[in-house]
Write a protein that holds these residues in place. Structure first.
Motif: not given
Length: 117
Positions: A37-40, A44-49, A55-57, A88-92
């Motif tokens: 999760i951290l690496y993903t 992308f710097e900012v990524i949605r759920w 991306y994380i199979k 809309k939720v984004e993670y960074s």
């Protein structure tokens, strides 16, 4: 040295080991998916759920949600929620989370160098 004395020494050593930086780091990134999760997020710097789940199979809805909440609680991931419909939720990564990326990169490099073909 008696058995009781040996047990006391082992207990004291265990306490010392448990209070190390290594143990703290492992407590934060331990688990099957936290490092992924951290690496993903770092890639992308900012990524949605939903993007992250693609991306994380193999990660389930519950596992991704739980791990993100834990990473946010530990100050490694920032969750930004936008008041709109649909939500809309984004993670960074936080600044603290970004400091783990060189460690993850080193682990990745080690894996490539030592992976058996």
């Amino acid at each position: 040295m008696s058995t009781e004395e040996q047990n006391k020494v082992l207990c004291e050593a265990r306490v010392c080991i448990q209070n190390t930086g290594f143990n703290y780091t492992m407590a934060l990134i331990n688990g099957k998916y936290k490092m992924s999760i951290l690496y993903t997020i770092a890639q992308f710097e900012v990524i949605r759920w939903g993007e992250m789940q693609r991306y994380i199979k193999g990660i389930s809805f519950k596992t991704l949600s739980t791990n993100l909440k834990e990473l946010e609680r530990d100050g490694l991931v920032h969750r930004e929620e936008y008041p709109q419909i649909p939500p809309k939720v984004e993670y960074s990564l936080t600044d603290k989370g970004k400091t783990l990326i060189p460690i993850l990169n080193a682990m990745c490099a080690w894996g490539y160098e030592n992976k058996e073909e």
